[in-house]
Every structure is written in C-alpha cells, then in structure tokens.
Design an enzyme around this catalytic site. Sequence first.
Site, mmCIF file in Angstrom:
data_model
loop_
_atom_site.group_PDB
_atom_site.id
_atom_site.type_symbol
_atom_site.label_atom_id
_atom_site.label_comp_id
_atom_site.label_asym_id
_atom_site.label_seq_id
_atom_site.Cartn_x
_atom_site.Cartn_y
_atom_site.Cartn_z
ATOM 1 N N GLN A 53 0.814 -1.204 0.000
ATOM 2 C CA GLN A 53 0.000 0.000 0.000
ATOM 3 C C GLN A 53 0.851 1.259 0.000
ATOM 4 O O GLN A 53 1.976 1.252 0.501
ATOM 5 C CB GLN A 53 -0.881 0.036 1.253
ATOM 6 C CG GLN A 53 -1.703 -1.214 1.469
ATOM 7 C CD GLN A 53 -2.273 -1.317 2.870
ATOM 8 O OE1 GLN A 53 -3.447 -1.133 3.049
ATOM 9 N NE2 GLN A 53 -1.450 -1.628 3.862
ATOM 10 N N GLU A 108 -3.586 0.166 13.084
ATOM 11 C CA GLU A 108 -3.288 1.326 13.923
ATOM 12 C C GLU A 108 -3.502 1.044 15.403
ATOM 13 O O GLU A 108 -3.051 1.804 16.260
ATOM 14 C CB GLU A 108 -4.136 2.523 13.499
ATOM 15 C CG GLU A 108 -5.602 2.362 13.805
ATOM 16 C CD GLU A 108 -6.413 3.551 13.336
ATOM 17 O OE1 GLU A 108 -6.538 4.491 14.119
ATOM 18 O OE2 GLU A 108 -6.910 3.518 12.205
ATOM 19 N N ASP A 128 -2.893 -8.027 10.684
ATOM 20 C CA ASP A 128 -2.739 -7.012 9.642
ATOM 21 C C ASP A 128 -1.662 -7.454 8.666
ATOM 22 O O ASP A 128 -0.643 -8.022 9.064
ATOM 23 C CB ASP A 128 -2.368 -5.666 10.258
ATOM 24 C CG ASP A 128 -2.604 -4.507 9.297
ATOM 25 O OD1 ASP A 128 -3.599 -3.786 9.483
ATOM 26 O OD2 ASP A 128 -1.809 -4.341 8.365
ATOM 27 N N ASP A 159 -1.655 -12.123 5.857
ATOM 28 C CA ASP A 159 -2.934 -11.995 5.170
ATOM 29 C C ASP A 159 -4.019 -12.557 6.092
ATOM 30 O O ASP A 159 -3.974 -13.719 6.497
ATOM 31 C CB ASP A 159 -2.879 -12.775 3.861
ATOM 32 C CG ASP A 159 -4.133 -12.643 3.022
ATOM 33 O OD1 ASP A 159 -5.231 -12.541 3.595
ATOM 34 O OD2 ASP A 159 -4.030 -12.665 1.785
ATOM 35 N N ALA A 160 -5.014 -11.723 6.437
ATOM 36 C CA ALA A 160 -6.048 -12.139 7.395
ATOM 37 C C ALA A 160 -6.844 -13.336 6.882
ATOM 38 O O ALA A 160 -7.265 -14.185 7.670
ATOM 39 C CB ALA A 160 -6.985 -10.970 7.689
ATOM 40 N N ASP A 177 -11.851 -4.602 10.181
ATOM 41 C CA ASP A 177 -11.376 -3.218 10.256
ATOM 42 C C ASP A 177 -10.396 -3.006 9.111
ATOM 43 O O ASP A 177 -9.190 -2.853 9.305
ATOM 44 C CB ASP A 177 -10.710 -2.963 11.611
ATOM 45 C CG ASP A 177 -10.322 -1.505 11.803
ATOM 46 O OD1 ASP A 177 -10.848 -0.642 11.071
ATOM 47 O OD2 ASP A 177 -9.476 -1.231 12.676
#
Length: 330
Positions: A53, A108, A128, A159-160, A177
Amino acid sequence: MEKTVDTHKNTSSNQTLHPNQNDCHWYEEIIDDDIKWSFALNSVLHQGTSEYQDIALLDTKRFGKVLVIDGKMQSAERDEFIYHECLIHPALLFHPNPETVFIMGGGEGSAAREILKHKTIEKVVMCDIDQEVVDFCKRFLTINTEAFCDKKLELVIKDAKVELEKREEKFDIIVGDLADPVEGGPCYQLYTKSFYQNIVKPKLSPNGIFVTQAGPAGIFTHKEVFTSIYNTLKQVFKYVKAYTAHVPSFADTWGWVMASDQEFEFEVKEMDRKIEERVKGELLYLDASSFLSASTLNKTISLALEKETEVYSENNAKFIHGQGVAYRHT
C-alpha cells in the site's frame, strides 16, 4: 523529533500534498472524479510505499494525526473514536459474553483498544498484512500504546484470510477493520460472499457476530459498496443489521454492518446497562440512544438496502474510487 518530508510529492493517484499561495501545505484527497476534500497540514510524519500500500501519516491542523492508505483517509486523531466505537462496541454488547475476538486489519491499534475496554475479553488476535503500517502507528499513535502492550493482544502480520482459515479455534466476534476496497488494494477479497461463507462464518462460535466497516453510506455514496456488502452478508447470515454515523474527517456518513445467525435484540435501557457493567472507562460517542439513531436509516438508504441485488464476489467486485499499488504496477 518529528520529521517533515517534501510535501510537493504525489504519493498516489488519489491524493496530493502541496502548498497554497500562503505557503500553507494542504492534503488533497480525490473523493471522486468531480469532488475533492482538502485540509491544512502542519507536517508530514511519514510517507512511503510498502509492499502492499501507499502510506502517509499526516499531522493536520484540524484533525490532528491522520492515517492515509492508498490515498484514502483511514483514521483521524480527533474523531477516530466515532468510527472505532461504532465498529466495535455494538457487536460486543449484543453478544451475551464476548471473550475472544479476531480483528482483520486494524493495524493502527484503535480497534484493539476499544475491544480491550470490555471486561469479559480474554484474547484479541489482530491480523494485519502490513508490518510497516503497524510499526509507524506504534511509533506515532501513542493513544494506542497501552493496547499494543496488553498481554491479551496477539499481533500477527499476515494476510487475514490465510490466518483466519488456518486457525483451529473459533471466535465470539470477528471484526473487519479493513481499508476500503480499491482496485489493486489488498482487501477487496475480504468483502466477498465466498470469504464470508467459507472462512468467516465457520470460525464464529455459537452466538458469534461478524462486523465490518462497509464504506461510505451517504445519500450520494451508499451505492459504492455499502449496499452490496449488506446484501452479500444477507446471503450468508440469518440476521444482518446496518447502521451509519457521520465522521467529520471522512467528509461523509459512514456505514457498518453486523451479521449473525442469532437475532439482534435491542432495548435502550439494556444496552446502557451493559455499557456500564462491561466497559472500562467512558465511551465518547456511543450509547444506546446514539446506536438507536445510527441504526434508524433514512428512507433513501433503507430502500436502497432493501432493493439491492448485487452480491460482492471476486468476479463481481465493486470498488471505491482510486487505485491500489498492485493496480498501478500492472
């Protein structure tokens, strides 16, 4: 000491950081082809591209520290409590005795912070995909330091989808989330019917509840992904509840969707009693009355949810405006 980097640089096709004629630097996000949202900056704390990202952490004049991923505002220091209290507390309060929670995303740390306020919680797994996001949030978002240090929190960088599928245990609550689904982003497969049906639902314990952020839910934006996420969950779970709230830093109304095979029974006095009994400290936004308001949708949104026929799938994915790293590298 906080480091300020060159704010003339474009970090992605969806955002621009630049000075105006008064030498005040501004963040500008392209919401859609015909609308932009901008606000003044004190400095840029972090700016870069991870494996997955584009990432920016901005210090803004109006909203404090702001996390931006793939050009999209994810969280602002001044009002993130609205988003995270709405994401976390309704599901935990509807559950009779939530002890274990799996967070997809949540880098976060704010979702974990809110979950750990509940006295019944014994274990929180936060998974995450992006180590870089987690690392700089740990460094700069000091409000979540206590949550990151809590012994009940298990942090997994993976990877979730892969992590949740391989887990043998079941969870009382599973939380999405996640970043908004954008083309080339890492998250869109975690909004699909196959994922909900084959991975999420089998990992929920009896009375288990799944809750996910579901993107913009305003009069002009609810058809982007909100209604299709809601309809997709209706194909998998017996009971689905959508609710919304205005988040000032997002410049829009935001949506969340809860899903379960157990009915969501709601009484104002009962929810307030549960908050008082179960939650440590004071919630800043959510109480029973505000949740009742959040889940009472206006006519336009209610009809759109009722009439939605699209089911989110790998081959029929809907995206928020913008592109992720993978899209731009093809």
